[in-house]
Design a protein around this motif. Structure first.
Motif, PDB file in Angstrom:
ATOM      1  N   ALA A 211     -38.946 -90.777  28.456  1.00  0.00           N
ATOM      2  CA  ALA A 211     -38.949 -89.397  28.211  1.00  0.00           C
ATOM      3  C   ALA A 211     -40.503 -88.694  28.536  1.00  0.00           C
ATOM      4  N   GLU A 212     -41.383 -89.597  28.137  1.00  0.00           N
ATOM      5  CA  GLU A 212     -42.689 -89.203  28.194  1.00  0.00           C
ATOM      6  C   GLU A 212     -43.170 -89.110  29.621  1.00  0.00           C
ATOM      7  N   ALA A 213     -42.613 -90.078  30.286  1.00  0.00           N
ATOM      8  CA  ALA A 213     -42.993 -90.238  31.733  1.00  0.00           C
ATOM      9  C   ALA A 213     -42.470 -89.037  32.617  1.00  0.00           C
ATOM     10  N   GLN A 214     -41.131 -88.828  32.239  1.00  0.00           N
ATOM     11  CA  GLN A 214     -40.442 -87.781  33.234  1.00  0.00           C
ATOM     12  C   GLN A 214     -40.371 -86.481  32.343  1.00  0.00           C
ATOM     13  N   ASP A 215     -41.033 -86.400  31.293  1.00  0.00           N
ATOM     14  CA  ASP A 215     -40.983 -85.034  30.622  1.00  0.00           C
ATOM     15  C   ASP A 215     -39.517 -84.750  30.448  1.00  0.00           C
ATOM     16  N   ASN A 216     -38.717 -85.768  29.970  1.00  0.00           N
ATOM     17  CA  ASN A 216     -37.475 -85.342  30.068  1.00  0.00           C
ATOM     18  C   ASN A 216     -36.992 -85.578  28.546  1.00  0.00           C
ATOM     19  N   PRO A 217     -36.357 -84.423  27.576  1.00  0.00           N
ATOM     20  CA  PRO A 217     -36.413 -84.444  26.291  1.00  0.00           C
ATOM     21  C   PRO A 217     -34.804 -85.231  25.893  1.00  0.00           C
ATOM     22  N   SER A 218     -33.980 -85.150  26.932  1.00  0.00           N
ATOM     23  CA  SER A 218     -32.884 -85.983  26.790  1.00  0.00           C
ATOM     24  C   SER A 218     -32.881 -87.307  26.376  1.00  0.00           C
ATOM     25  N   ASN A 219     -33.879 -88.071  26.979  1.00  0.00           N
ATOM     26  CA  ASN A 219     -33.982 -89.458  26.794  1.00  0.00           C
ATOM     27  C   ASN A 219     -34.409 -89.565  25.149  1.00  0.00           C
ATOM     28  N   ARG A 220     -35.324 -88.673  24.775  1.00  0.00           N
ATOM     29  CA  ARG A 220     -35.736 -88.788  23.446  1.00  0.00           C
ATOM     30  C   ARG A 220     -34.611 -88.487  22.548  1.00  0.00           C
ATOM     31  N   LEU A 221     -33.489 -87.557  22.894  1.00  0.00           N
ATOM     32  CA  LEU A 221     -32.337 -87.360  22.241  1.00  0.00           C
ATOM     33  C   LEU A 221     -31.825 -88.932  22.051  1.00  0.00           C
ATOM     34  N   GLY A 222     -31.682 -89.599  23.165  1.00  0.00           N
ATOM     35  CA  GLY A 222     -30.729 -90.712  23.274  1.00  0.00           C
ATOM     36  C   GLY A 222     -31.657 -91.580  22.293  1.00  0.00           C
ATOM     37  N   ALA A 223     -33.013 -91.581  22.417  1.00  0.00           N
ATOM     38  CA  ALA A 223     -33.583 -92.603  21.433  1.00  0.00           C
ATOM     39  C   ALA A 223     -33.175 -92.496  19.925  1.00  0.00           C
ATOM     40  N   GLU A 224     -33.199 -91.088  19.642  1.00  0.00           N
ATOM     41  CA  GLU A 224     -32.889 -90.442  18.326  1.00  0.00           C
ATOM     42  C   GLU A 224     -31.362 -90.886  17.998  1.00  0.00           C
ATOM     43  N   GLU A 225     -30.433 -90.807  18.728  1.00  0.00           N
ATOM     44  CA  GLU A 225     -29.176 -91.162  18.609  1.00  0.00           C
ATOM     45  C   GLU A 225     -28.853 -92.657  18.151  1.00  0.00           C
ATOM     46  N   ILE A 226     -29.813 -93.633  19.073  1.00  0.00           N
ATOM     47  CA  ILE A 226     -29.745 -95.224  18.782  1.00  0.00           C
ATOM     48  C   ILE A 226     -30.161 -95.351  17.224  1.00  0.00           C
ATOM     49  N   LEU A 227     -31.465 -94.475  17.008  1.00  0.00           N
ATOM     50  CA  LEU A 227     -31.992 -94.821  15.719  1.00  0.00           C
ATOM     51  C   LEU A 227     -30.943 -94.070  14.497  1.00  0.00           C
TER      52      LEU A 227
END
Length: 265
Positions: free
Chosen positions: A86-102
């Motif tokens: 998410a940080e490399a691609q500046d893609n918020p959806s990946n961070r949302l995926g991380a939040e979902e796993i959390l």
């Protein structure tokens, strides 16, 4: 060690949340440090300690906690990978995926690990309290045995002291007094109970000696009165004094008879 593991699990859980919500920039580094360094060392320490546990159920619970934490590490690595992408691609959806796993995987698993640790810790505290209680009971029993033995020994000492005083000390003191009388020329009677031991033999011997002296005294008086036919028996074949008295009586008797013959002539 279980308390340290509980704290480490909570720290790992908190750093994961901080990494997901970008609360702490150092969260990812701290999380990697826990999973790659602190957890393996703590796990090895607990494995060594658990080998001495008596309860197989406690060992099984600890192994389950280790397995659950290994799964937790897998989910945490997935979260870190999504955050990195998410940080490399500046893609918020990946961070949302991380939040979902959390939310769906990490939080329930961390809660379960925490609950298992709390139960295991409580059980070990109860076991420790039971062992301590057993040790205290054993100590009380040991003290009772020691005190009982001490009382028995004290009573034995008292009984032995009374026995020694009655059968040895007191008779010896009386014998001492008796001998002092003998040294002054007196012929007292040693009237006392004779114990069945060496002291009793001494009493019998002294009484026999006194009786012999009394018979000797009577014999000497008879001879002095001219009764040369007075009966006298030595105490033994080796009674030097008694044999000498008999020889003296015989000589005096012969001298008296010779004197009477001369007067008759």
């Amino acid at each position: 060690a279980l308390f340290d593991l509980s704290q480490m699990v909570n720290s790992s859980w908190r750093y994961t949340e901080n990494a997901v919500y970008s609360i702490d920039e150092s969260a990812e580094e701290e999380l990697m440090l826990i999973n790659q360094d602190r957890f393996p060392r703590l796990k090895q320490k607990l494995v060594t300690l658990s080998s001495k546990w008596k309860s197989s159920g406690a060992v099984d619970s600890l192994n389950k906690i280790f397995n659950d934490y290994d799964h937790l590490v897998i989910f945490q690595n997935e979260v870190l990978d999504k955050i990195e992408i998410a940080e490399a691609q500046d893609n918020p959806s990946n961070r949302l995926g991380a939040e979902e796993i959390l939310q769906s995987e990490i939080n329930p698993l961390a809660e379960d690990i925490t609950a298992c640790l709390a139960e295991l810790t409580n059980n070990k505290k109860l076991e420790a309290a039971a062992e301590q209680s057993k040790m205290i009971d054993s100590f009380i029993v040991l003290m009772a045995v020691v005190l009982g033995l001490a009382l028995v020994i004290i009573n034995l000492v008292i009984v032995m002291t009374l026995f020694m005083n009655k059968n040895i000390v007191t008779p010896i003191m009386k014998i001492r007094k008796f001998i002092l009388y003998l040294s002054k020329g007196e012929l007292p009677e040693l009237q006392m109970k004779t114990p069945p031991n060496a002291v009793g033999e001494m009493i019998h011997a002294l009484n026999a000696h006194v009786n012999g002296l009394k018979r000797t005294s009577v014999f000497v008086k008879d001879i002095g009165g001219g009764n040369f036919n007075s009966h006298f028996e030595p105490l033994s074949e080796k009674d030097v004094q008694g044999i000498a008295l008999l020889e003296m009586r015989d000589k005096l008797k012969r001298a008296s008879e010779d004197e009477a013959t001369r007067k008759w002539i």
